[in-house]
Design a protein around this motif. Sequence first.
Motif, PDB file in Angstrom:
ATOM      1  N   ARG A 100       0.814  -1.218   0.000  1.00 25.50           N
ATOM      2  CA  ARG A 100       0.000   0.000   0.000  1.00 25.50           C
ATOM      3  C   ARG A 100       0.847   1.268   0.000  1.00 25.50           C
ATOM      4  NH1 ARG A 100      -3.186   2.828   4.607  1.00 25.50           N
ATOM      5  NH2 ARG A 100      -4.432   4.245   3.367  1.00 25.50           N
ATOM      6  N   TRP A 101       1.977   1.254   0.697  1.00 26.97           N
ATOM      7  CA  TRP A 101       2.822   2.432   0.843  1.00 26.97           C
ATOM      8  C   TRP A 101       4.006   2.350  -0.106  1.00 26.97           C
ATOM      9  CZ3 TRP A 101       0.252   5.924   3.378  1.00 26.97           C
ATOM     10  CH2 TRP A 101      -0.680   5.521   4.339  1.00 26.97           C
ATOM     11  N   ASP A 102       4.441   3.494  -0.605  1.00 23.22           N
ATOM     12  CA  ASP A 102       5.558   3.557  -1.549  1.00 23.22           C
ATOM     13  C   ASP A 102       6.898   3.823  -0.876  1.00 23.22           C
ATOM     14  OD1 ASP A 102       3.932   3.297  -3.970  1.00 23.22           O
ATOM     15  OD2 ASP A 102       3.121   5.245  -3.369  1.00 23.22           O
ATOM     16  N   LEU A 103       6.868   4.618   0.187  1.00 19.82           N
ATOM     17  CA  LEU A 103       8.102   4.975   0.903  1.00 19.82           C
ATOM     18  C   LEU A 103       7.902   4.814   2.404  1.00 19.82           C
ATOM     19  CD1 LEU A 103       9.081   8.379  -0.811  1.00 19.82           C
ATOM     20  CD2 LEU A 103      10.011   6.113  -1.310  1.00 19.82           C
ATOM     21  N   VAL A 104       8.993   4.487   3.081  1.00 18.95           N
ATOM     22  CA  VAL A 104       9.049   4.505   4.540  1.00 18.95           C
ATOM     23  C   VAL A 104      10.174   5.471   4.890  1.00 18.95           C
ATOM     24  CG1 VAL A 104       9.500   3.190   6.642  1.00 18.95           C
ATOM     25  CG2 VAL A 104       8.257   2.115   4.738  1.00 18.95           C
ATOM     26  N   VAL A 105       9.852   6.484   5.687  1.00 17.94           N
ATOM     27  CA  VAL A 105      10.828   7.503   6.059  1.00 17.94           C
ATOM     28  C   VAL A 105      10.968   7.512   7.569  1.00 17.94           C
ATOM     29  CG1 VAL A 105      11.417   9.956   5.934  1.00 17.94           C
ATOM     30  CG2 VAL A 105      10.145   8.881   4.058  1.00 17.94           C
ATOM     31  N   GLU A 106      12.206   7.408   8.038  1.00 14.24           N
ATOM     32  CA  GLU A 106      12.475   7.527   9.466  1.00 14.24           C
ATOM     33  C   GLU A 106      12.785   8.991   9.738  1.00 14.24           C
ATOM     34  OE1 GLU A 106      15.111   4.445  11.056  1.00 14.24           O
ATOM     35  OE2 GLU A 106      14.756   3.369   9.174  1.00 14.24           O
ATOM     36  N   LEU A 107      12.043   9.571  10.662  1.00 13.00           N
ATOM     37  CA  LEU A 107      12.167  10.994  10.963  1.00 13.00           C
ATOM     38  C   LEU A 107      12.735  11.202  12.358  1.00 13.00           C
ATOM     39  CD1 LEU A 107       8.646  12.125   9.722  1.00 13.00           C
ATOM     40  CD2 LEU A 107      10.819  12.463   8.545  1.00 13.00           C
ATOM     41  N   GLY A 108      13.443  12.303  12.520  1.00 12.28           N
ATOM     42  CA  GLY A 108      13.940  12.707  13.825  1.00 12.28           C
ATOM     43  C   GLY A 108      13.779  14.205  13.981  1.00 12.28           C
ATOM     44  N   ALA A 109      13.435  14.630  15.188  1.00  7.30           N
ATOM     45  CA  ALA A 109      13.263  16.060  15.449  1.00  7.30           C
ATOM     46  C   ALA A 109      13.669  16.360  16.884  1.00  7.30           C
ATOM     47  CB  ALA A 109      11.811  16.473  15.215  1.00  7.30           C
ATOM     48  N   ALA A 110      14.003  17.613  17.122  1.00  9.43           N
ATOM     49  CA  ALA A 110      14.465  18.032  18.445  1.00  9.43           C
ATOM     50  C   ALA A 110      13.330  18.076  19.458  1.00  9.43           C
ATOM     51  CB  ALA A 110      15.143  19.396  18.354  1.00  9.43           C
ATOM     52  N   ASP A 111      12.126  18.401  19.004  1.00  7.34           N
ATOM     53  CA  ASP A 111      10.980  18.483  19.917  1.00  7.34           C
ATOM     54  C   ASP A 111       9.699  18.314  19.108  1.00  7.34           C
ATOM     55  OD1 ASP A 111      10.406  21.036  18.711  1.00  7.34           O
ATOM     56  OD2 ASP A 111      11.750  21.990  20.159  1.00  7.34           O
ATOM     57  N   ALA A 130      -0.690  10.536   0.462  1.00  3.82           N
ATOM     58  CA  ALA A 130      -1.163  10.139   1.794  1.00  3.82           C
ATOM     59  C   ALA A 130       0.031   9.780   2.655  1.00  3.82           C
ATOM     60  CB  ALA A 130      -2.111   8.950   1.695  1.00  3.82           C
ATOM     61  N   THR A 131      -0.127   9.978   3.965  1.00  2.00           N
ATOM     62  CA  THR A 131       0.918   9.579   4.909  1.00  2.00           C
ATOM     63  C   THR A 131       0.259   8.967   6.139  1.00  2.00           C
ATOM     64  OG1 THR A 131       0.990  11.688   6.110  1.00  2.00           O
ATOM     65  CG2 THR A 131       2.458  11.464   4.198  1.00  2.00           C
ATOM     66  N   GLU A 132       1.030   8.146   6.806  1.00  3.93           N
ATOM     67  CA  GLU A 132       0.645   7.619   8.120  1.00  3.93           C
ATOM     68  C   GLU A 132       1.910   7.602   8.955  1.00  3.93           C
ATOM     69  OE1 GLU A 132      -0.550   3.334   9.910  1.00  3.93           O
ATOM     70  OE2 GLU A 132      -1.797   4.034   8.239  1.00  3.93           O
ATOM     71  N   THR A 133       1.869   8.264  10.102  1.00  2.00           N
ATOM     72  CA  THR A 133       3.070   8.440  10.908  1.00  2.00           C
ATOM     73  C   THR A 133       2.868   7.868  12.297  1.00  2.00           C
ATOM     74  OG1 THR A 133       3.522  10.474   9.690  1.00  2.00           O
ATOM     75  CG2 THR A 133       4.734  10.146  11.740  1.00  2.00           C
ATOM     76  N   SER A 134       3.872   7.160  12.785  1.00  2.00           N
ATOM     77  CA  SER A 134       3.852   6.614  14.142  1.00  2.00           C
ATOM     78  C   SER A 134       5.085   7.089  14.884  1.00  2.00           C
ATOM     79  CB  SER A 134       3.864   5.083  14.108  1.00  2.00           C
ATOM     80  OG  SER A 134       2.702   4.584  13.491  1.00  2.00           O
TER      81      SER A 134
END
Length: 150
Positions: A100-111, A130-134
């Motif tokens: 179903r999804w085309d890309l998986v992106v690992e994200l990081g943020a300071a806050d 579309a996106t789905e984020t956990s």
Amino acid sequence: MALDDLDQKLITELRHDGRLSISDLAKTLGVSRATLRSRLERLISSGEILGFSVVLKEDRHELPVCATMLMAIEGKRANSVIHQLYGMPEAQSIHTTNGRWDLVVELGAADLAAFDAILGRIRMLEGVSATETSLLLVTHKRTSSNLRQF
């Protein structure tokens, strides 16, 4: 292009330190400079090595807010979206996938505020349908690359 043992060793050395000189690489791998230069040029011209990158000191520290984003891409815009994600330091890794999804992106943020801002920027990229984020709550095991200190 099939990679032989020398190609694999060369790529491994470059992954550890992309700034190594031809002389240092040749010495480490036990081959002549001419052989090494030829191999490197062949790997670049064949597209096996697409480029060299810089790892910034700020990229090495652990960002406290981490998440995985699943992305659906419209039509044939995956390469364009991936290219745009490359310019976002919050996108720590980008994977193509099937299903179903085309890309998986690992994200990081300071806050959380920075996390919300990057979610908004990514969702506005042309081609993202579309996106789905956990959020990642606790990391029980992590394998990281062996970056040398400079």
